[in-house]
Design a protein around this motif. Structure first.
Motif, short mmCIF file in Angstrom:
data_model
loop_
_atom_site.label_atom_id
_atom_site.label_comp_id
_atom_site.label_asym_id
_atom_site.label_seq_id
_atom_site.Cartn_x
_atom_site.Cartn_y
_atom_site.Cartn_z
N ALA A 173 0.83 -1.21 0.00
CA ALA A 173 0.00 0.00 0.00
C ALA A 173 0.87 1.26 0.00
CB ALA A 173 -0.93 -0.01 1.21
N GLU A 174 1.97 1.22 0.76
CA GLU A 174 2.86 2.38 0.85
C GLU A 174 3.52 2.71 -0.49
OE1 GLU A 174 5.55 1.37 3.97
OE2 GLU A 174 4.00 1.55 5.55
N LYS A 175 3.62 1.71 -1.37
CA LYS A 175 4.23 1.93 -2.68
C LYS A 175 3.23 2.49 -3.69
CE LYS A 175 7.41 -1.93 -1.81
NZ LYS A 175 8.63 -1.17 -1.57
N GLY A 176 2.01 2.73 -3.25
CA GLY A 176 1.02 3.33 -4.13
C GLY A 176 0.32 2.34 -5.05
N ILE A 177 0.49 1.04 -4.77
CA ILE A 177 -0.16 0.01 -5.60
C ILE A 177 -1.60 -0.14 -5.12
CG2 ILE A 177 -0.15 -2.45 -6.17
CD1 ILE A 177 2.95 -2.26 -5.90
N LYS A 178 -2.52 -0.19 -6.06
CA LYS A 178 -3.93 -0.13 -5.70
C LYS A 178 -4.62 -1.49 -5.58
CE LYS A 178 -5.17 4.55 -6.95
NZ LYS A 178 -3.84 5.13 -7.06
N GLU A 179 -4.00 -2.54 -6.14
CA GLU A 179 -4.67 -3.85 -6.10
C GLU A 179 -3.71 -4.93 -5.64
OE1 GLU A 179 -6.37 -6.95 -9.37
OE2 GLU A 179 -7.37 -5.00 -9.33
N ILE A 180 -4.18 -5.78 -4.74
CA ILE A 180 -3.45 -6.96 -4.29
C ILE A 180 -4.18 -8.20 -4.77
CG2 ILE A 180 -2.89 -8.36 -2.25
CD1 ILE A 180 -2.25 -5.81 -0.75
N VAL A 181 -3.43 -9.15 -5.32
CA VAL A 181 -3.98 -10.46 -5.67
C VAL A 181 -3.37 -11.48 -4.71
CG1 VAL A 181 -4.28 -12.20 -7.47
CG2 VAL A 181 -4.14 -9.78 -8.10
N LEU A 182 -4.19 -12.14 -3.92
CA LEU A 182 -3.70 -13.16 -2.98
C LEU A 182 -3.35 -14.41 -3.76
CD1 LEU A 182 -6.25 -12.81 -0.05
CD2 LEU A 182 -4.11 -11.58 -0.42
N THR A 183 -2.17 -14.96 -3.48
CA THR A 183 -1.74 -16.14 -4.24
C THR A 183 -1.08 -17.16 -3.33
OG1 THR A 183 -0.54 -16.86 -6.21
CG2 THR A 183 0.49 -15.15 -4.89
N GLY A 184 -1.00 -18.38 -3.83
CA GLY A 184 -0.38 -19.51 -3.14
C GLY A 184 -0.66 -20.76 -3.95
N VAL A 185 -0.30 -21.92 -3.43
CA VAL A 185 -0.60 -23.17 -4.13
C VAL A 185 -2.03 -23.60 -3.83
CG1 VAL A 185 0.01 -25.61 -4.36
CG2 VAL A 185 1.81 -23.90 -4.14
#
Length: 444
Positions: free
Chosen positions: A187-199
């Motif tokens: 969030a601090e880097k100004g990125i607006k979307e997170i995609v949760l990932t894993g196996v």
């Protein structure tokens, strides 16, 4: 005396999880004085992060090694990832490869780069997959728009076609505290979307060292991430249908940050094949999950993974799959052609489907996918959505995705990149994207 900075280039094959891990490896090297360059440029080191879901991924690795050698015949080539864990000796025999790192060593890459001279014999640092019982958190910040945040690794399922447990080990998770910390950093880097990932992200909560007790549930993780400020969107990547509980679906439907988009592996629409695959659900449960999503989120986008040509898939059983998918209110398909993988149960099964038949079935489902996507897009025309514009430019157009994963386009403007904007969905363009009419106010 001035010392020229060493350079490193990266190429990632496969899934979002691999992209998040490549980014973590890259940050480690950059913190140790390396400068990142594009993969097609001359570089001191080339790092190839591999996938091994299909036989084609293995062949692709060979091509990428050759590309590295074209860019710099003296470049030091390192291969990591799932293929490197499963078949290190096979990779070692490829011309140009200097170092192969297995599942436990890929995050320690810096320790193996003291001597960057081309190796006469490839060096292998692999491990028994049982040793991969620790967790390394990762997230990618490859573009300015979204980040892939790894929350879980490994898998305890025993699907008969899959090599992932052999390549990545047991199911284990990041701590809740670390996931939240990483989300805040993003969030601090100004990125607006997170995609949760894993196996197998729905299995989130299992600790390290084979601890099968869940410290937290995936629902609890979702609830905590929903509180992280300055992230506009959180998207759940692929999640098993048996682990996508109704409580998760209901929470997402009421969330301001989690978007109405699910990707749910099916693999087969035939209960006979699902049992042979050792999947942990049958079609009735899958149908119920889709129904629940549509009940509480009528405009949700729903993607589906499906495998064609599994041993024993007769024409009748394939038609079961086709008709089942056709009947479901889903939005698109990811279609995979079954390929035989060493050390899996399915490789011994009878009823091998000829390759030309597998190819025909793949084509049928890809056509169905396009029909489903078009039908979904048509239901969204005339509605208002918030789009997050991305950085790519094609034919003078900028592209982005609505919260429910409709791909839209408008005239390119540098100022739009990584901005959210309220738009009306107007019409479907010839290339399949949706054209928009903008509202007068930007929503930051």
């Amino acid at each position: 005396m001035f010392s020229e900075q060493k350079t490193v280039a990266f190429h990632t094959l496969g899934c979002k999880l691999n992209f998040s891990e490549t980014s973590t490896i890259a940050r480690n090297l950059l913190d140790n004085g390396y400068q990142r360059v594009e993969f097609n440029q001359p570089s001191d080191v080339y790092v190839i992060n591999t996938c091994s879901v299909t036989a084609n991924a293995d062949k692709e690795c060979r091509t990428i090694v050759k590309n590295a050698m074209k860019a710099n015949p003296n470049g030091f080539v390192v291969v990591v990832g799932c293929y490197a864990q499963l078949k290190p000796q096979e990779i070692a025999e490829m011309e140009g490869v200097d170092l192969v790192l297995g599942a436990t060593e890929k995050f320690n890459i810096v320790e193996y780069l003291d001597d960057l001279n081309k190796q006469e014999d490839t060096i292998i640092h692999s491990c028994e997959i049982e040793d991969a019982d620790f967790y390394v958190g990762s997230y990618s910040i490859g573009d300015r728009t979204r980040a892939f945040l790894k929350v879980q690794d490994g898998c305890d399922y025993k699907c008969t076609y899959c090599t992932i447990p052999l390549a990545r080990g047991i199911s284990r998770s990041d701590t809740m505290e670390n996931v939240i910390k990483n989300a805040r950093e993003i969030a601090e880097k100004g990125i607006k979307e997170i995609v949760l990932t894993g196996v197998n992200i729905g299995d989130y909560g299992k600790g390290e060292f084979g601890n099968k007790k869940h410290e937290h549930t995936f629902l609890e993780l979702v609830q905590e991430l929903d509180k992280v400020e300055n992230i506009e969107r959180i998207r759940i990547s692929s999640i098993e249908p048996n682990l996508l509980r109704n409580e998760i679906i209901e929470f997402v439907s009421n969330s301001d940050r989690f978007v109405p988009h699910f990707h749910i592996p099916l693999q087969s629409g035939s209960d006979v094949i699902l049992k042979k695959m050792k999947r942990r659900y049958l079609t009735k449960l899958y149908q119920d999950r889709i129904g629940k999503i549509r009940e509480v989120m009528p405009n949700a986008c729903i993607g589906v993974d499906v495998i064609v040509g599994f041993p024993g898939e007769t024409d009748e059983l394939f038609l079961e799959t086709y008709n089942f998918l056709n009947s479901l209110p889903i939005s698109y398909l990811h279609v995979f052609t079954y390929s035989e993988r060493d050390n899996t149960e399915a490789i011994e099964f009878d009823g091998v489907v000829p390759h030309h038949v597998r190819k025909e079935r793949n084509k049928m489902l890809r056509i169905l996918s396009e029909k489903k996507r078009l039908a979904f897009y048509q239901t969204q025309l005339g509605s208002t959505h918030k789009v997050l514009w991305e950085s790519d430019q094609k034919n003078g157009k900028i592209h982005g995705f609505t919260e429910n994963y409709v791909k839209v386009e408008t005239e390119f403007s540098e100022e739009l990149i990584n901005q959210t904007e309220i738009v009306d969905l107007v019409m479907i363009s010839p290339d399949g994207n949706v054209q928009v009419a903008k509202k007068p106010v930007l929503a930051f």
